[in-house]
Scaffold this motif. Sequence first.
Motif, mmCIF file in Angstrom:
data_model
loop_
_atom_site.group_PDB
_atom_site.id
_atom_site.type_symbol
_atom_site.label_atom_id
_atom_site.label_comp_id
_atom_site.label_asym_id
_atom_site.label_seq_id
_atom_site.Cartn_x
_atom_site.Cartn_y
_atom_site.Cartn_z
ATOM 1 N N MET A 1 0.902 -1.029 -0.091
ATOM 2 C CA MET A 1 0.009 -0.018 0.043
ATOM 3 C C MET A 1 1.028 1.302 0.035
ATOM 4 O O MET A 1 0.550 2.146 -0.741
ATOM 5 C CB MET A 1 -0.824 -0.114 1.280
ATOM 6 C CG MET A 1 -1.917 1.011 1.243
ATOM 7 S SD MET A 1 -1.422 2.638 1.792
ATOM 8 C CE MET A 1 -1.691 2.082 3.729
ATOM 9 N N MET A 2 1.873 1.340 0.817
ATOM 10 C CA MET A 2 2.729 2.262 0.716
ATOM 11 C C MET A 2 3.323 2.586 -0.416
ATOM 12 O O MET A 2 3.592 3.530 -0.819
ATOM 13 C CB MET A 2 3.744 2.088 2.107
ATOM 14 C CG MET A 2 3.177 2.329 3.421
ATOM 15 S SD MET A 2 2.224 4.015 3.904
ATOM 16 C CE MET A 2 3.578 4.841 4.272
ATOM 17 N N GLN A 3 3.928 1.654 -0.944
ATOM 18 C CA GLN A 3 4.509 1.830 -2.356
ATOM 19 C C GLN A 3 3.467 2.213 -3.211
ATOM 20 O O GLN A 3 3.903 3.269 -3.980
ATOM 21 C CB GLN A 3 5.013 0.400 -3.001
ATOM 22 C CG GLN A 3 6.346 -0.130 -2.262
ATOM 23 C CD GLN A 3 6.666 -1.503 -2.757
ATOM 24 O OE1 GLN A 3 6.114 -1.944 -3.798
ATOM 25 N NE2 GLN A 3 7.390 -2.218 -1.969
ATOM 26 N N LYS A 4 2.319 2.031 -3.272
ATOM 27 C CA LYS A 4 1.505 2.318 -4.094
ATOM 28 C C LYS A 4 1.161 3.823 -3.853
ATOM 29 O O LYS A 4 1.364 4.903 -5.087
ATOM 30 C CB LYS A 4 0.232 1.692 -3.956
ATOM 31 C CG LYS A 4 -0.661 1.134 -5.412
ATOM 32 C CD LYS A 4 -1.828 0.271 -4.766
ATOM 33 C CE LYS A 4 -2.502 -0.279 -6.077
ATOM 34 N NZ LYS A 4 -3.612 -0.978 -5.332
ATOM 35 N N GLU A 5 1.118 4.215 -2.711
ATOM 36 C CA GLU A 5 0.657 5.630 -2.511
ATOM 37 C C GLU A 5 2.096 6.492 -2.638
ATOM 38 O O GLU A 5 1.933 7.763 -3.234
ATOM 39 C CB GLU A 5 0.480 5.847 -0.586
ATOM 40 C CG GLU A 5 -0.864 5.080 -0.262
ATOM 41 C CD GLU A 5 -1.938 5.735 -0.855
ATOM 42 O OE1 GLU A 5 -1.835 6.977 -1.304
ATOM 43 O OE2 GLU A 5 -2.934 5.338 -0.794
ATOM 44 N N ARG A 6 3.000 5.880 -2.364
ATOM 45 C CA ARG A 6 4.422 6.695 -2.818
ATOM 46 C C ARG A 6 4.264 7.082 -4.202
ATOM 47 O O ARG A 6 4.769 8.124 -4.457
ATOM 48 C CB ARG A 6 5.512 6.024 -2.342
ATOM 49 C CG ARG A 6 6.918 6.552 -2.438
ATOM 50 C CD ARG A 6 7.188 7.395 -1.486
ATOM 51 N NE ARG A 6 7.597 8.746 -1.974
ATOM 52 C CZ ARG A 6 7.833 9.835 -1.370
ATOM 53 N NH1 ARG A 6 7.728 9.898 0.244
ATOM 54 N NH2 ARG A 6 8.340 10.916 -1.708
ATOM 55 N N ALA A 7 3.861 5.963 -4.942
ATOM 56 C CA ALA A 7 4.050 6.236 -6.569
ATOM 57 C C ALA A 7 3.049 7.336 -6.714
ATOM 58 O O ALA A 7 3.312 8.222 -7.648
ATOM 59 C CB ALA A 7 3.798 5.019 -7.239
ATOM 60 N N THR A 8 1.786 7.297 -6.420
ATOM 61 C CA THR A 8 0.768 8.118 -6.476
ATOM 62 C C THR A 8 1.195 9.648 -6.222
ATOM 63 O O THR A 8 1.004 10.511 -6.945
ATOM 64 C CB THR A 8 -0.529 7.775 -5.932
ATOM 65 O OG1 THR A 8 -0.419 6.422 -5.608
ATOM 66 C CG2 THR A 8 -1.563 8.384 -6.583
ATOM 67 N N PHE A 9 1.830 9.797 -5.125
ATOM 68 C CA PHE A 9 2.380 11.091 -4.543
ATOM 69 C C PHE A 9 3.201 11.375 -5.483
ATOM 70 O O PHE A 9 3.312 12.648 -5.752
ATOM 71 C CB PHE A 9 2.900 10.758 -3.172
ATOM 72 C CG PHE A 9 3.726 11.929 -2.640
ATOM 73 C CD1 PHE A 9 2.952 13.097 -2.250
ATOM 74 C CD2 PHE A 9 4.962 12.298 -2.635
ATOM 75 C CE1 PHE A 9 3.419 14.133 -1.718
ATOM 76 C CE2 PHE A 9 5.554 13.520 -2.224
ATOM 77 C CZ PHE A 9 4.598 14.403 -1.686
ATOM 78 N N ASP A 10 4.284 10.838 -5.935
ATOM 79 C CA ASP A 10 5.361 11.197 -6.823
ATOM 80 C C ASP A 10 4.744 11.805 -8.143
ATOM 81 O O ASP A 10 5.274 12.587 -8.665
ATOM 82 C CB ASP A 10 6.330 10.230 -7.118
ATOM 83 C CG ASP A 10 7.385 9.832 -5.938
ATOM 84 O OD1 ASP A 10 7.377 10.834 -4.954
ATOM 85 O OD2 ASP A 10 7.895 8.661 -5.728
ATOM 86 N N LEU A 11 3.664 10.939 -8.782
ATOM 87 C CA LEU A 11 3.246 11.344 -9.860
ATOM 88 C C LEU A 11 2.201 12.814 -9.623
ATOM 89 O O LEU A 11 2.263 13.499 -10.650
ATOM 90 C CB LEU A 11 2.003 10.064 -10.381
ATOM 91 C CG LEU A 11 1.479 10.258 -11.746
ATOM 92 C CD1 LEU A 11 2.568 10.269 -12.645
ATOM 93 C CD2 LEU A 11 0.312 9.392 -11.794
ATOM 94 N N GLY A 12 1.589 12.635 -8.644
ATOM 95 C CA GLY A 12 0.898 14.092 -8.399
ATOM 96 C C GLY A 12 1.654 15.053 -8.192
ATOM 97 O O GLY A 12 1.539 16.217 -8.691
ATOM 98 N N LYS A 13 2.932 14.918 -7.705
ATOM 99 C CA LYS A 13 3.796 15.979 -7.489
ATOM 100 C C LYS A 13 4.344 16.451 -8.806
ATOM 101 O O LYS A 13 4.575 17.764 -8.906
ATOM 102 C CB LYS A 13 5.165 15.344 -6.658
ATOM 103 C CG LYS A 13 6.067 16.549 -5.983
ATOM 104 C CD LYS A 13 6.967 15.864 -5.318
ATOM 105 C CE LYS A 13 8.257 16.587 -5.239
ATOM 106 N NZ LYS A 13 9.369 15.905 -4.529
ATOM 107 N N ARG A 14 4.613 15.616 -9.596
ATOM 108 C CA ARG A 14 5.251 15.817 -11.108
ATOM 109 C C ARG A 14 4.062 16.769 -11.596
ATOM 110 O O ARG A 14 4.402 17.700 -12.506
ATOM 111 C CB ARG A 14 5.408 14.496 -11.806
ATOM 112 C CG ARG A 14 6.571 14.707 -12.508
ATOM 113 C CD ARG A 14 7.316 13.608 -12.995
ATOM 114 N NE ARG A 14 6.621 12.407 -12.478
ATOM 115 C CZ ARG A 14 6.550 11.204 -13.307
ATOM 116 N NH1 ARG A 14 7.232 10.954 -14.077
ATOM 117 N NH2 ARG A 14 5.932 10.101 -12.433
ATOM 118 N N HIS A 15 2.743 16.295 -11.707
ATOM 119 C CA HIS A 15 1.714 16.941 -12.123
ATOM 120 C C HIS A 15 1.656 18.278 -11.855
ATOM 121 O O HIS A 15 1.415 19.500 -12.339
ATOM 122 C CB HIS A 15 0.524 16.407 -11.698
ATOM 123 C CG HIS A 15 0.061 15.251 -12.796
ATOM 124 N ND1 HIS A 15 0.532 15.037 -14.123
ATOM 125 C CD2 HIS A 15 -0.396 13.925 -12.269
ATOM 126 C CE1 HIS A 15 0.295 13.791 -14.584
ATOM 127 N NE2 HIS A 15 -0.241 13.280 -13.767
#
Lengths: 234, 404
Positions: B75-89
């Motif tokens: 779950m944390m890995q997934k959330e981390r990936a989503t966070f990174d993507l969101g940050k890029r956007h």
Amino acid sequence: MRLRSLVTLGRMIAAPSSARALSVSQPLRTVYDPKAFEEPITDKKLLIQPLEESDPRNFLLIKAMQSDDTPVFYRDRVVDKFVNLCLQRGYKEIARTMVYEALETIKRHQYKAWRKAPTAAEKSAIELNPFVVFSQSIKNCQPMMKLIKLTRGGIVYQVPAPVAPSQAEFMAMKSLRDICREKAHKGRTSFETALAGEILSAYKNEGATIQAKQEFHKQCEANRAFAHYRTMAS
Amino acid sequence: MLQRNSFSNHLLAAGRLLFSGSGRTTLATVPSTPSSDDHETVVPVGSGEGPRQRGEQISRAMKVYLAQAQAKDLMMQKERATFDLGKRHLANIMGVDVADMTQRDINRAIQYLFPSGLFDIGARPVMKPPEQLFASMTAVKFDESGRPIDSLFYTLRPNFYRLLTDIARKTDALMDHADQVRRKQGSAPKDSQIISVGSTWVSMESFSQILGEKITEEMYAQLVAALENLMTIPFAHMERDFIFKYRKMLGGGKSDGKQKGSFLPVVEIDATTGRRFATAFGGKKKTRAFVTIHDAGTGKYTVNGHGIDTVRSLQAREMLLAPFITLNKLGQFDVEARTEGPGGLSSIPAAIRLGVSFCLSAFVSDVERNQLRLAGLLTRDPRRRERSKVNQPGARQKWTWKRR
């Protein structure tokens, strides 16, 4: 693509927030947290003395100095208190000017008397400091007793009781102020003139304020029969 | 928060299973007593089957824990990936390089893109790394037989109980020490006390954060009582560092006059005149004052270009000069003040007074700076007009009660 990015963003933004409990505490009585703030030291003599090591003022915050508490050399506790008593509708500047003008009149009067005094012994008997004159006058006007109202069986008794020094001072000041206001009513004279005259008379244990004090003492004397009600009255 | 709950439930479940697994009892006979905050069912380990051996039971409990840990990791890995993507956007939208984007930039961007008028700060949109949003799962070590190495694992709040035990041990040790001293001296030991004034115990939330565990009010009271006791016994100063890990300072001053909220400006040198000067900002209510004072002066004082002699109010003059009067430095500095915002005969001098005090504190010794602090000149007056209340004539004043 753009839409998707915003959706992703939105999902990230919807973060869980911890539920905040409803506050049931009393509203703050003062913005100065009593646990964190101490009163300032505005006496310059006290200020230069080092504090004890365990003094809380070493570790706590200090409240801001009050605007009427600057440690100027003519700062006088009794005069300041009287200024606040003469205050009407928050016009401090007017109250202060009136009281200080009265003090100036006293100074001039005393200085004139000092100039006229023929011998050195007579000269030294004249008090030239108006602040000293003022505080002595207030001391002279202080009543020794007070009257407490007590209602028993529909009759209001005036019960004489001992008075605390601070309250006696307050009663003296209030009586002085009221008499001066009465004298200056409808522009008969100015408040500062009346005040200067009253203070100078009271300094010699004369005048309307002293008379009022003596009448009050007589009233206390007349009511001495009810003195045993004091335990119920206070 | 959901993650933390389910995690603790599983710990609870594991604990229960393991506790009742002592002796030769079977798992099938474990009474399922769900606690009040149970949202998930207890994992039916081996229910309805024949008797099992102890080792096997433990390993199953461990399996549950490991499965949870793995799920949490995923779950944390997934959330981390989503966070990174969101940050890029977010970086794209705001026109910033992703590499340069700090958490502060993210916060600012979120505030800009999703303006919220919600009163509760916790209800406003946020974007934070998942590590900050979700409770981390403390890694538990198991031995070969599948038992957790830490015996406090079963208490469900190992860090809390460890701290309590530490406090108790330290208390005992100090009391023993005091006893020894008493035996040697033949009298009660004299010792300097810890000064507790000026600091308080950290809040329950802070304790929770320090321990990494949720603690209840009773547990907090227990901790504070134990620490209070430790602080008051003789020789407590030997454990001062330990105790003060859990105390926070109330922000009061020190002997050098630096207190929380006070500002110490840097003294600069004027290139043309060669005089030293300092600049500070002071305020009172909504009045702002920008003050510069020069040393080696003649007592020149200007407020918005006007001299102090243009101020009629004596009280206002006193306030303007208060820092110099307090330190007996009248006529030694030149002051230039500029004010902004509303304000009258009290507010404007008070704002300037604070600025002047800050400036002056940069020129004087520690002792004198402490005098300024004790006189209340380095404190910004935080008082504001209190709003009047509904159904009342004033902020506190009530209408006179009338029968009818």
